[in-house]
Design a protein around this motif. Structure first.
Motif, PDB file in Angstrom:
ATOM      1  N   ARG A 101      29.775 -31.406 -43.736  1.00 31.80           N
ATOM      2  CA  ARG A 101      28.413 -31.205 -44.179  1.00 31.80           C
ATOM      3  C   ARG A 101      27.425 -31.783 -43.167  1.00 31.80           C
ATOM      4  NH1 ARG A 101      26.633 -33.749 -47.998  1.00 31.80           N
ATOM      5  NH2 ARG A 101      25.244 -32.221 -48.963  1.00 31.80           N
ATOM      6  N   THR A 127      24.563 -25.920 -47.243  1.00 32.07           N
ATOM      7  CA  THR A 127      25.316 -24.764 -47.727  1.00 32.07           C
ATOM      8  C   THR A 127      26.293 -25.206 -48.809  1.00 32.07           C
ATOM      9  OG1 THR A 127      25.161 -23.759 -45.532  1.00 32.07           O
ATOM     10  CG2 THR A 127      26.804 -22.863 -47.036  1.00 32.07           C
ATOM     11  N   ASN A 128      26.248 -24.547 -49.966  1.00 35.09           N
ATOM     12  CA  ASN A 128      27.144 -24.900 -51.062  1.00 35.09           C
ATOM     13  C   ASN A 128      28.058 -23.749 -51.470  1.00 35.09           C
ATOM     14  OD1 ASN A 128      25.279 -23.210 -52.268  1.00 35.09           O
ATOM     15  ND2 ASN A 128      24.350 -24.816 -53.526  1.00 35.09           N
ATOM     16  N   LYS A 129      28.037 -22.650 -50.705  1.00 37.01           N
ATOM     17  CA  LYS A 129      28.938 -21.531 -50.955  1.00 37.01           C
ATOM     18  C   LYS A 129      29.132 -20.770 -49.653  1.00 37.01           C
ATOM     19  CE  LYS A 129      25.260 -18.334 -52.311  1.00 37.01           C
ATOM     20  NZ  LYS A 129      24.768 -17.400 -53.359  1.00 37.01           N
ATOM     21  N   ILE A 130      30.131 -19.920 -49.622  1.00 36.07           N
ATOM     22  CA  ILE A 130      30.409 -19.135 -48.417  1.00 36.07           C
ATOM     23  C   ILE A 130      29.318 -18.079 -48.243  1.00 36.07           C
ATOM     24  CG2 ILE A 130      32.035 -17.597 -47.274  1.00 36.07           C
ATOM     25  CD1 ILE A 130      34.280 -18.950 -48.781  1.00 36.07           C
ATOM     26  N   ILE A 131      28.669 -18.091 -47.096  1.00 36.58           N
ATOM     27  CA  ILE A 131      27.608 -17.136 -46.779  1.00 36.58           C
ATOM     28  C   ILE A 131      28.128 -16.176 -45.717  1.00 36.58           C
ATOM     29  CG2 ILE A 131      25.275 -16.842 -45.879  1.00 36.58           C
ATOM     30  CD1 ILE A 131      24.569 -19.562 -46.977  1.00 36.58           C
ATOM     31  N   TRP A 146      31.073 -15.877 -41.250  1.00 37.20           N
ATOM     32  CA  TRP A 146      31.203 -16.524 -42.554  1.00 37.20           C
ATOM     33  C   TRP A 146      30.907 -18.006 -42.379  1.00 37.20           C
ATOM     34  CZ3 TRP A 146      35.930 -14.339 -45.745  1.00 37.20           C
ATOM     35  CH2 TRP A 146      35.782 -12.955 -45.862  1.00 37.20           C
ATOM     36  N   PHE A 148      30.927 -21.531 -43.935  1.00 38.79           N
ATOM     37  CA  PHE A 148      31.623 -22.225 -45.014  1.00 38.79           C
ATOM     38  C   PHE A 148      30.951 -23.561 -45.319  1.00 38.79           C
ATOM     39  CE2 PHE A 148      34.743 -19.179 -43.839  1.00 38.79           C
ATOM     40  CZ  PHE A 148      35.594 -19.038 -44.915  1.00 38.79           C
ATOM     41  N   PRO A 149      30.901 -23.942 -46.585  1.00 37.74           N
ATOM     42  CA  PRO A 149      30.362 -25.269 -46.928  1.00 37.74           C
ATOM     43  C   PRO A 149      31.292 -26.368 -46.425  1.00 37.74           C
ATOM     44  CG  PRO A 149      31.276 -24.204 -48.866  1.00 37.74           C
ATOM     45  CD  PRO A 149      31.283 -23.174 -47.775  1.00 37.74           C
ATOM     46  N   ILE A 152      34.554 -27.774 -48.542  1.00 37.74           N
ATOM     47  CA  ILE A 152      35.601 -26.859 -48.986  1.00 37.74           C
ATOM     48  C   ILE A 152      36.955 -27.552 -48.954  1.00 37.74           C
ATOM     49  CG2 ILE A 152      36.046 -25.900 -46.688  1.00 37.74           C
ATOM     50  CD1 ILE A 152      36.364 -23.155 -48.071  1.00 37.74           C
ATOM     51  N   THR A 158      42.120 -22.019 -55.931  1.00 36.05           N
ATOM     52  CA  THR A 158      41.277 -20.823 -55.814  1.00 36.05           C
ATOM     53  C   THR A 158      41.026 -20.427 -54.363  1.00 36.05           C
ATOM     54  OG1 THR A 158      39.252 -22.173 -55.881  1.00 36.05           O
ATOM     55  CG2 THR A 158      40.133 -21.393 -57.988  1.00 36.05           C
TER      56      THR A 158
END
Length: 442
Positions: A101, A127-131, A146, A148-149, A152, A158
């Protein structure tokens, strides 16, 4: 006083004194820049414009492209030049941006591919989700990024490693050089080993980021320490076959663009062909260095075989900024919304040390920027003719790749149809056998 103000404005332009001539005509706008360093007396400007050959002119009614202020990546419009369209999303290689982070992953993406000012990245949220960001440009620059936070967890049930790393072309791991990078190295080791088990074809790139505030000696020491510790961790876990590439980067200079240029080049199958074409061009035109730029992001997708000088690359990047800015200001016609920055655009910048920067458009997104001596530019006609041959060769490479993509798509669909028919036949035979068995039992 007006003269003094004008001299101050000129000194702020490109950190060089410049004299810009704009020639408005009915059909197009040509401009040429003669630049001299601020410590050299400003001389009389030189007006040079490139006149197109008959074979290079557009047909009447041709709707030229433009570079509006919000110009960015979108569907690739070939404007009728016969080049192929963008790849399907599933066919595009993926570039994964990973790291802890606040390491600067999102800032890199915004600055390089979305033209965000480095100062504006200070206000980006974590970033708190995959963009997922789809980069649809010329057929040489097509991929997905992509982001990534940092939090992760690879051991989360999951997290689908096969889906994430399966179609990945390159993995960029960002390390904050101004922070304690012990945890970052542990996360780097876990990431690359996990990805390599899924996909052994991934290129691993390590960006040692935020080095703008460090001294040169500390930069080199930090890079050496990270390089040594990362490779030692791989050797201890018997993963010597994993190769890591390291880059010193910062969003406040051109180092991030050069680093991403090297990442993208590894994803271009036609890179050897492009380099060979550039080598042929410079050898026959007395050019010292040539770059094939993606105009939007200012990353170079190919260059000749001679070593890349950082100062030369920075000059070429600044030249692209000048060309786009001048085109948007002076290239607009009063009676149309289209800008003058198109296939007919060219720019010439003369430096006081006898060096010339020469830019020509290859297509809407690609530009060729050449560096050559002023003494060799007296043969401009030969250079322009060789450029037309180079652009035609680039178009042929586009067409060949388009044909190969169509062939692969047709072959894939054919195999899918064959497998579907075979499954249908097997299911029918199974059903018939079951019905016959039932009939015998009765």
């Amino acid at each position: 006083m007006p003269c003094l103000i004008w001299r101050i404005l000129k000194s702020c332009f490109f950190n060089l004194l410049g004299h810009i001539h704009v020639l408005n005509s009915k059909d197009q706008v040509h401009y040429s820049c003669v630049m001299e360093h601020r410590n050299v007396r400003f001389g009389k400007g030189l007006m040079l414009s490139y006149e197109q050959d008959d074979d290079d002119q557009y047909n009447a009614g041709y709707d030229v492209g433009s570079f509006p202020k919000d110009f960015g990546y979108g569907p690739f419009d070939q404007d009728g030049d016969g080049l192929p369209g963008p790849l399907v999303g599933e066919q595009k290689p993926r570039i994964l941006l990973m790291g802890l982070r606040r390491s600067g992953k999102s800032s890199i993406q915004k600055v390089v591919f979305h033209k965000m000012s480095p100062n504006e990245t200070l206000f980006l949220e974590s970033t708190n989700k995959i963009i997922k960001d789809d980069i649809s440009n010329s057929s040489f620059v097509q991929f997905q990024i992509w982001d990534f936070p940092g939090q992760i967890d690879f051991f989360d049930p999951t997290f689908d490693s096969d889906m994430i790393f399966g179609g990945c072309g390159a993995l960029v791991f960002v390390i904050d050089a101004q922070d304690d990078y012990t945890d970052a190295l542990n996360k780097l080791h876990l990431t690359v080993t996990k990805a390599f088990k899924v996909n052994q074809g991934i290129r691993f790139e390590v960006f040692i980021h935020k080095v703008d505030g460090l001294s040169d000696d500390y930069k080199m020491e930090t890079q050496r320490d990270i390089h040594q510790r990362a490779n030692d961790d791989l050797a201890d876990s018997s993963c010597d076959q994993i190769h890591l590439s390291f880059h010193l980067t910062s969003i406040y200079d051109h180092s991030i663009f050069e680093a991403f240029s090297k990442v993208v080049q590894k994803l271009i199958p036609q890179l050897p062909t492009l380099e060979n074409l550039l080598n042929i061009l410079i050898s026959n035109s007395a050019i010292e260095k040539a770059f094939l730029f993606d105009v939007v992001s200012k990353i170079y997708i190919a260059t000749d075989s001679s070593p890349v000088d950082m100062q030369s690359y920075e000059l070429c990047c600044d030249m692209i900024d000048v060309v786009i800015d001048v085109s948007c200001i002076y290239g607009l016609q009063d009676d149309t919304e289209a800008a003058a920055f198109d296939f007919q655009s060219s720019s010439l910048i003369k430096l006081n040390n006898g060096t010339i920067l020469y830019l020509r458009e290859v297509n809407k997104f690609l530009a060729l920027v050449c560096i050559l001596r002023e003494d060799n530019f007296d043969r401009q006609g030969i250079i322009d003719y060789n450029f037309l041959c180079f652009r035609e060769a680039i178009q042929q490479v586009f067409e060949l790749r388009n044909k190969s993509q169509v062939y692969v798509a047709l072959t894939t669909n054919h195999h899918s149809n064959v497998l579907s028919n075979q499954n249908t036949t097997v299911n029918s035979e199974t059903q018939n056998t079951a019905l016959n068995s039932a009939a015998v039992q009765r």
